[in-house]
Write an enzyme that holds these catalytic residues in place. Structure first.
Site, PDB file in Angstrom:
ATOM      1  N   LYS A  38       0.822  -1.206   0.000  1.00 54.11           N
ATOM      2  CA  LYS A  38       0.000   0.000   0.000  1.00 54.11           C
ATOM      3  C   LYS A  38       0.866   1.270   0.000  1.00 54.11           C
ATOM      4  CE  LYS A  38      -3.863  -2.157  -0.500  1.00 54.11           C
ATOM      5  NZ  LYS A  38      -4.379  -3.108   0.384  1.00 54.11           N
TER       6      LYS A  38
HETATM    7  C1  LIG Z   1      -5.525  -4.085   0.708  1.00 54.71           C
HETATM    8  C2  LIG Z   1      -6.982  -3.895   0.691  1.00 54.71           C
HETATM    9  C3  LIG Z   1      -7.800  -4.224   1.784  1.00 54.71           C
HETATM   10  C4  LIG Z   1      -7.309  -4.978   2.963  1.00 54.71           C
HETATM   11  O1  LIG Z   1      -6.239  -4.390   3.580  1.00 54.71           O
HETATM   12  P1  LIG Z   1      -5.464  -5.239   4.708  1.00 54.71           P
HETATM   13  O2  LIG Z   1      -4.708  -4.197   5.460  1.00 54.71           O
HETATM   14  O3  LIG Z   1      -4.564  -6.188   3.957  1.00 54.71           O
HETATM   15  O4  LIG Z   1      -6.464  -5.947   5.521  1.00 54.71           O
HETATM   16  C5  LIG Z   1      -9.139  -3.889   1.745  1.00 54.71           C
HETATM   17  N1  LIG Z   1      -9.673  -3.299   0.664  1.00 54.71           N
HETATM   18  C6  LIG Z   1      -8.935  -2.994  -0.421  1.00 54.71           C
HETATM   19  C7  LIG Z   1      -9.605  -2.321  -1.573  1.00 54.71           C
HETATM   20  C8  LIG Z   1      -7.577  -3.299  -0.455  1.00 54.71           C
HETATM   21  O5  LIG Z   1      -6.849  -3.028  -1.541  1.00 54.71           O
END
Ligand SMILES: *Cc1c(COP(=O)(O)O)cnc(C)c1O
Length: 388
Positions: free
Chosen positions: A187
């Site tokens: 992210k």
């Molecule tokens: C990465 C992601 C999540 C989940 O994030 P985590 O921190 O891995 O639980 C939820 N929604 C979207 C759209 C994502 O890209």
């Protein structure tokens, strides 16, 4: 000599993060403690709105679960979200025994279609969960107006949206019930695994804090059973184990400081791609409104009709990029195609024409801060060659 493979994504961890983690490891306190607290405070300060509370959790999935739980989503309820997302957005609704109503996207923005949302609201509808796809804000004014008209809650899946603005306001400060950011490894900032729930709703915040750690109510203890020794606590609900460790928060404190610089670097890569691809048979990612910020978590191109008419498939396009040593990915395989969601709700591609069409033509290109100028030019060259 052949050039090394350029991966689709890489985290950007500097010496500040490493030193802070080492400091945590030497401190004697490695789980949730002073650094998680500081990360929460820094995060709220970053959003710049004193009425917001930030609650650190060990994933965005956990944060979404906690937000919906605190809002009272449960059996018999229905929550509307986009089919064009990662399964985490929707699975948390099923954790709570509620049902998911998937809707199509706007073909231009790839964000949830407010008209489609309006069309499926029923007596059981409790909440809407928009996703800011790729880091471009969803149509929040429309969604919030719809929610207000029907008495629905809104929880933003802001996993891609740090920092994203809409009408000059950062996602996280908009008028929803809560927004949840992700710090997963790929992210826009990362703690390895982690997330942040932000809300102005004091009751939601209090419930989420209690449920984040086993349903332990230290606050209730403090208020009602003051002056007994500190070993005492009460369990007020069957909570979860969703707290963020100080080891992870140590990373987050320094990643957050770089969030704007990271965004600027990704925006520069996006601008270079836009210019280089303008004349190619590609549909380029939509721009934000003038003056607004796109977080550029993703740079997703779609094959245009011309390319498809020449027989090029998305599969072949991605294969050709890999053959040239460039990683690419697909965001997303829509939920309506995933066996669990498809079978649970008898979903068919024809119900989601915009998402289906996007899926068949889409590829995400590398866009991350550790890419050099030469890496960016390699992607440009590889894309040109892959289109033939
Ligand atoms: C990465 C992601 C999540 C989940 O994030 P985590 O921190 O891995 O639980 C939820 N929604 C979207 C759209 C994502 O890209």
């Amino acid at each position: 000599m052949s050039t090394p493979f350029l991966p689709f994504g890489l985290p950007d961890i500097g010496e500040d993060e490493i030193a802070e983690v080492v400091d945590t490891l030497r401190s004697g306190w490695i789980t949730t403690g002073p650094k998680a607290r500081r990360f929460e405070q820094d995060f709220a300060a970053f959003l710049g709105d004193a009425s917001l509370q930030a609650i650190a959790v060990n994933s965005a999935t956990a944060g979404l679960h906690l937000a919906l739980e605190a809002l009272g989503v449960g059996p018999g309820d229905e929550v509307i979200t986009t089919t064009h997302t990662f399964t985490a957005t929707a699975e948390v609704v099923r954790y709570l025994g509620a049902d998911v109503k998937l809707v199509d996207i706007d073909a231009a923005t790839l964000n949830i279609d407010p008209v489609a949302v309006e069309a499926v609201i029923g007596a059981r509808t409790k909440a809407i969960v928009p996703v800011h796809y790729g880091g471009l804000a969803a149509d929040m004014p429309r969604l919030l107006a719809t929610a207000a008209r029907h008495g629905l809650k809104v929880v933003e899946d802001a996993a891609h949206a740090l920092p994203t603005t809409l009408g000059g306001a950062l996602v996280g400060t908009l008028a929803s019930d809560a927004a949840v950011f992700s710090f997963y490894a790929n992210k826009t900032i990362t703690t390895g695994e982690g997330g942040m729930l932000v809300t102005r709703d004091a009751a939601l915040a209090e419930r989420a804090r209690v449920m984040r750690l086993h349903g332990m109510s230290r606050d209730a203890f403090d208020r009602f059973v003051a002056k007994v020794p500190s070993w005492y606590y009460e369990i007020v609900a069957p909570g979860f184990k969703y707290n963020l460790t100080d080891i992870a928060a140590a990373l987050g404190i320094h990643q957050l400081k770089k969030a704007r610089a990271f965004q600027q670097r990704r925006a520069a890569i996006a601008a270079r791609y836009d210019a280089a691809f303008a004349a190619l048979p590609l549909v380029l990612p939509p721009r934000p409104a003038a003056g607004d910020t796109h977080a550029w978590h993703l740079y997703a191109v779609r094959l245009a009709d011309e390319a498809v008419a020449r027989g090029l498939t998305r599969e072949r396009f991605i294969e050709r990029l890999f053959e040239q040593g460039v990683g690419a990915s697909v965001h997303y395989i829509p939920l309506h195609l995933q066996p669990y969601w498809r079978d649970r709700y008898a979903l068919e591609p024809a119900m989601f024409p915009a998402s289906q069409r996007a899926y068949e033509r889409i590829a995400s290109l590398p866009i991350y801060t550790r890419m050099s100028e030469a890496d960016v030019e390699r992607v440009v060259g590889a894309v040109r060659a892959a289109l033939g």
